[in-house]
Write a protein that holds these residues in place. Sequence first.
Motif, mmCIF file in Angstrom:
data_model
loop_
_atom_site.group_PDB
_atom_site.id
_atom_site.type_symbol
_atom_site.label_atom_id
_atom_site.label_comp_id
_atom_site.label_asym_id
_atom_site.label_seq_id
_atom_site.Cartn_x
_atom_site.Cartn_y
_atom_site.Cartn_z
ATOM 1 N N TRP A 52 -7.041 78.927 71.116
ATOM 2 C CA TRP A 52 -6.542 80.346 71.692
ATOM 3 C C TRP A 52 -5.766 80.961 70.878
ATOM 4 O O TRP A 52 -5.013 81.972 71.539
ATOM 5 N N LEU A 53 -5.641 80.667 69.729
ATOM 6 C CA LEU A 53 -4.583 81.432 68.904
ATOM 7 C C LEU A 53 -5.362 82.803 68.266
ATOM 8 O O LEU A 53 -5.592 82.994 67.394
ATOM 9 N N TRP A 54 -5.467 83.614 69.312
ATOM 10 C CA TRP A 54 -5.967 84.789 68.888
ATOM 11 C C TRP A 54 -4.743 85.835 68.778
ATOM 12 O O TRP A 54 -4.077 85.860 69.726
ATOM 13 N N PRO A 55 -4.562 86.486 67.660
ATOM 14 C CA PRO A 55 -3.559 87.558 67.538
ATOM 15 C C PRO A 55 -4.148 88.708 68.314
ATOM 16 O O PRO A 55 -5.279 89.205 68.333
ATOM 17 N N PHE A 56 -2.937 89.500 69.022
ATOM 18 C CA PHE A 56 -3.729 90.756 69.786
ATOM 19 C C PHE A 56 -2.874 91.805 69.028
ATOM 20 O O PHE A 56 -1.350 91.640 69.025
ATOM 21 N N LEU A 57 -3.144 93.128 69.368
ATOM 22 C CA LEU A 57 -2.315 94.180 68.756
ATOM 23 C C LEU A 57 -2.068 95.124 69.948
ATOM 24 O O LEU A 57 -2.954 95.772 70.351
ATOM 25 N N TRP A 58 -0.938 95.259 70.457
ATOM 26 C CA TRP A 58 -0.723 96.348 71.576
ATOM 27 C C TRP A 58 -0.539 97.528 71.073
ATOM 28 O O TRP A 58 0.017 97.984 70.195
ATOM 29 N N GLN A 59 -1.369 98.430 71.548
ATOM 30 C CA GLN A 59 -1.657 99.962 71.276
ATOM 31 C C GLN A 59 -1.124 100.727 72.423
ATOM 32 O O GLN A 59 -1.410 101.803 72.593
ATOM 33 N N GLY A 60 -0.110 100.414 73.020
ATOM 34 C CA GLY A 60 0.524 101.193 74.259
ATOM 35 C C GLY A 60 -0.265 100.847 75.629
ATOM 36 O O GLY A 60 -0.034 101.592 76.657
ATOM 37 N N ASN A 61 -1.213 100.203 75.679
ATOM 38 C CA ASN A 61 -2.172 99.795 77.048
ATOM 39 C C ASN A 61 -1.345 98.465 77.495
ATOM 40 O O ASN A 61 -1.713 97.666 77.042
ATOM 41 N N LEU A 62 -0.924 98.565 78.856
ATOM 42 C CA LEU A 62 -0.430 97.394 79.403
ATOM 43 C C LEU A 62 -1.502 96.606 79.950
ATOM 44 O O LEU A 62 -1.355 95.293 80.224
ATOM 45 N N SER A 63 -2.699 97.001 80.323
ATOM 46 C CA SER A 63 -3.679 96.166 80.234
ATOM 47 C C SER A 63 -4.347 95.079 79.508
ATOM 48 O O SER A 63 -4.794 94.234 79.840
ATOM 49 N N LEU A 64 -3.632 95.394 78.113
ATOM 50 C CA LEU A 64 -3.984 94.146 77.208
ATOM 51 C C LEU A 64 -3.309 92.894 77.833
ATOM 52 O O LEU A 64 -3.822 91.842 77.495
ATOM 53 N N PHE A 65 -1.962 93.045 78.426
ATOM 54 C CA PHE A 65 -1.336 91.619 78.670
ATOM 55 C C PHE A 65 -2.452 90.789 79.713
ATOM 56 O O PHE A 65 -2.717 89.677 79.768
ATOM 57 N N THR A 66 -2.948 91.713 80.586
ATOM 58 C CA THR A 66 -3.972 91.044 81.872
ATOM 59 C C THR A 66 -5.124 90.435 81.074
ATOM 60 O O THR A 66 -5.323 89.454 81.247
ATOM 61 N N ALA A 67 -5.654 91.257 80.065
ATOM 62 C CA ALA A 67 -6.649 90.762 79.257
ATOM 63 C C ALA A 67 -6.308 89.401 78.533
ATOM 64 O O ALA A 67 -7.399 88.574 78.356
ATOM 65 N N MET A 68 -5.184 89.483 77.843
ATOM 66 C CA MET A 68 -5.075 88.316 77.255
ATOM 67 C C MET A 68 -4.881 86.949 78.007
ATOM 68 O O MET A 68 -5.321 85.825 77.527
ATOM 69 N N PHE A 69 -4.244 87.151 79.188
ATOM 70 C CA PHE A 69 -4.057 86.090 80.102
ATOM 71 C C PHE A 69 -5.458 85.567 80.787
ATOM 72 O O PHE A 69 -5.910 84.600 80.537
ATOM 73 N N LYS A 70 -6.198 86.500 80.873
ATOM 74 C CA LYS A 70 -7.403 86.381 81.537
ATOM 75 C C LYS A 70 -8.567 85.575 80.286
ATOM 76 O O LYS A 70 -9.390 84.938 80.702
ATOM 77 N N ALA A 71 -8.309 86.199 79.029
ATOM 78 C CA ALA A 71 -9.258 85.458 78.050
ATOM 79 C C ALA A 71 -8.685 83.839 78.013
ATOM 80 O O ALA A 71 -9.634 83.366 77.776
ATOM 81 N N VAL A 72 -7.661 83.648 78.040
ATOM 82 C CA VAL A 72 -7.153 82.168 77.902
ATOM 83 C C VAL A 72 -7.875 81.492 79.088
ATOM 84 O O VAL A 72 -8.408 80.435 79.221
ATOM 85 N N GLU A 73 -7.678 82.138 80.321
ATOM 86 C CA GLU A 73 -8.030 81.539 81.751
ATOM 87 C C GLU A 73 -9.490 81.223 81.659
ATOM 88 O O GLU A 73 -9.761 80.192 82.075
#
Length: 963
Positions: A52-73
Amino acid sequence: NPSELLSLDSRVDESLRFNVDKRLTWEALGATAKVDNVAVPARTTTALSQSWLWPFLWQGNLSLFTAMFKAVEDRLNAINDVKHGAQVILLVEDNVKFYSMYMPMVYAELIKQSAALEDESMTQAERLNRMQSRPKVLLCTNYEEATDIFGRYKDQTMAIISDVAFFRNGQWDADAGLHFIKHVKEQRPDVEVLMQSSEELMRDQAAELDVAFLHKNSPSLHLELRNFFRKTLLFGPLKFTSESGQVVAEANNITQLMKVYANLPEDVIDRTARTNTLSKWFRARAEPVLAAHFTSSHYPNDFLPHYAAAGFKSEKEMLRHWVITSMFSLRNRLTGAVSDAAESDAMTPIVRVGKGSLGGKGRGFRLMHNLMDAFDIQTALMPQVKLEVPQCLILATDVFDRFMDSNELISTVMMTQSDEDIQSLFDAATLPPDAMDALKKYAERVRAPIAVRSSSLFEDAFQQPFAGVYESYMLSNSGGDIPERVSTLASAVKKVYASVFSIEARRYAEASRLTVANEKMAIIIQAIAGKEHSPGVFSPSLAGVANAIDFYPRLHTTTDDGCATMAYGFGASVVDGNSAMNWSLGDPSYTVGKPKNFLTLKLADKTGVSESGMLVSDSSLNQLDVSQVSQLGLMKTVASQKHSPIVELQSFDAHGQKVVFTHRTKPHEPAPHAPPSELTELTMEQVVRGDAFPLSPALSFFLQLGSAALACPVEIEFAVNLRKSIHETHELHLLQIRPMPQLISDAKSTKALRFSYLPTTQHAFVTSKHALGHGRFSNITDVVYVHPDAFTAENSQQIADEIGELNSVLRKQGKKYLLVGPGRWGTRDGARGIPVNWSQIDASQFIIETSLSSQTAVPPSQGAHFFQNIMSFGLGYMTIDQRGTSDEEDIDFSWLEAQSKVSHDSELKLKYVQHVTLPEELEVVCDGLSRRGVIMKPGKPFDTYVAQVDAMMAITSESGGMN
């Protein structure tokens, strides 16, 4: 390009190198394992942590963090959740910037869908099930990973969203996505695919592959993605179109779909059935069972050979019927039989208004509906008998809370000390608008006698069942116009609410160490099981209570056989302790007791007589003499020509819901011979014996099944309607299921006591072979008793009043006492015992029922609400039969009469009730296994005169057996 992130963190480069050929890395970590018959590489902890070592780029959208957690789950949970029907969406993309923007969009659509589904009425179990069944989004960053994941979840994949250019075989491949889509379509042509690319030229390639296309740089990217989910994956409403493409109907939920499907043109049904539209829509709604059900059918081949024989005009008509009945049946199994009032229909088993709990009875209804559906009991148990669990409207506890708050009742009512004043406060209050709307809809749909029943949080709970404490009402529901019937119905609801704060309910709560202020009341409104036997007279043929535990087994039956108590007409006769017939379910041929009267409901005149006067409580039902049973035809029925099979519960797993049904035929006495269409009058004994249908085995079966489901012994209230013509079937109605209270002596009585020997009255004041409780009941020095010679049916109510007054005095003094009296305590039939209510004896610690001086046999109290409450409070209990049927059971009234009586002041006038205070504490001992009980006389210790004798008898018996 992901390379632009290398300057931000060195771990990005490490992750990118790892993602180049993740599949080879996984396979190198372990041997191949089997999951659902699909070969999958075994994964170690190291592999799981690296995958699950995917790098993510935050572009100002707080929903990214929810997506990151759910992707791992989702990656972690997918392997287990697909076993419960979850679908998989594959996202193949290696551009960090793009999938960091794309993943929140995808999860936003899934969250919207989940929220829309949660708004529908569901049980907590269904919510959890749907959460688990939500589509899992699996992010893949190269060709090998994508083919590996697709191979694992090929059968569960509902959609693929794929880039065109990414790594393949360790090298950058501009056509890797095309190769992957072709690979998918070869194995699953029905999978929906969305090809995405920043190259417009790829749109033609997508068209050649017959897949959707999305331009990465489109200004309407979010809208196009949403349309893919809503229109292609059917996350939105299900729309039915004509051949020209015009929308002819749409449905947002299952209830609407059943209504819409019932009226669809046959050509639309035919066209829809030749696609996977229904199954796709149900998958999008996290309904995997329904989706699989419709996927497994093949139209028209499965219907053409059978529609005529099944009585349908065409295969399309048969398909319509099959789809609607399948949705209805499977939906009920999935939702726990509960639907919101706004989305309910005439077939909905339980309609709920408001949020919160359904209450004790409501939980029981839901359990019975679930058991009926889960095990297909109607077909498996007795196909020739109609088994009914009533449909009902439930006002959940949230309605009660809003009613109390909006009318500002709680503080006022807690200070009110009169039941009449409490009732006046509630009568003047107003029910919430949604509750009134639901009552109006119910009155418009149902024009038959109905019951308004309490269903509080405390009722039917484990150990403290609160049985019979709150009021229930019956309504004729046949006279007057709709506004008048709604007004009467609302009045009944408010009367039930008011009963929560009655004086008796408060005392009961205090004795239970509960607080009335914490109580919450739900209301059940249901059609009454019964028939109009003559103009204006309504009731079932028979009704009663069945218990999983028989506390008073016969010589040839066991406690585990269970027992039942039954009366003519309404079962209130049984639960209120009136005369009834009792029998062991292990031997229906032997019965005890006979009803002397029965209860019916007087119906309003349908020509327009006011409905307002037809609101009656159980205690206000019309009581008729048993001689009128024949005149009204309650027991007249058409004789059965063949008997239904009896089903035995051979094994069960309450949590796994595994039940094995075994059919057998049991011989029984034949019913009186009569032509098939001629009415024959059966006796109650014949019905118990099984001449109409196998009643006792059916009750025994339901008791076993209910006990398995609740993991404790249960009791069931039931009603029987005998058929009146050859075109009808007998009906067995299951009206309520609740845990049986377990009798426990006080905390000080922990010493294990076993004995069989019972001494004579030379040493014991009371001896009984029918005692409930286990251990020693201590701190009893006061005896309140009624001599059998002082009891008559005419003075029984005065006796109850005297006991209530004396009980109040002893309660204020903090004293617990022994209560002794003839017949059944708590009965409403003054000829059978003393009609006390709970508040009149709540200071007692041990209760004894003696036989009546008339030598009339009175069956034990089990099955009555009063008896349930005695047990739930841990009161000791004995019955004494002094009619000469047992040499071992006795009570020494002469000794008791010789003790000095307590004289009370002039305000407490006791004419029939005696009060004795002893200088020493009574020694009260019960053996809960042998059901033996004794109360020793002062100076005659139990250990000397019972325990030692019992031990010597056991030694002598063993010695004799050895010789």
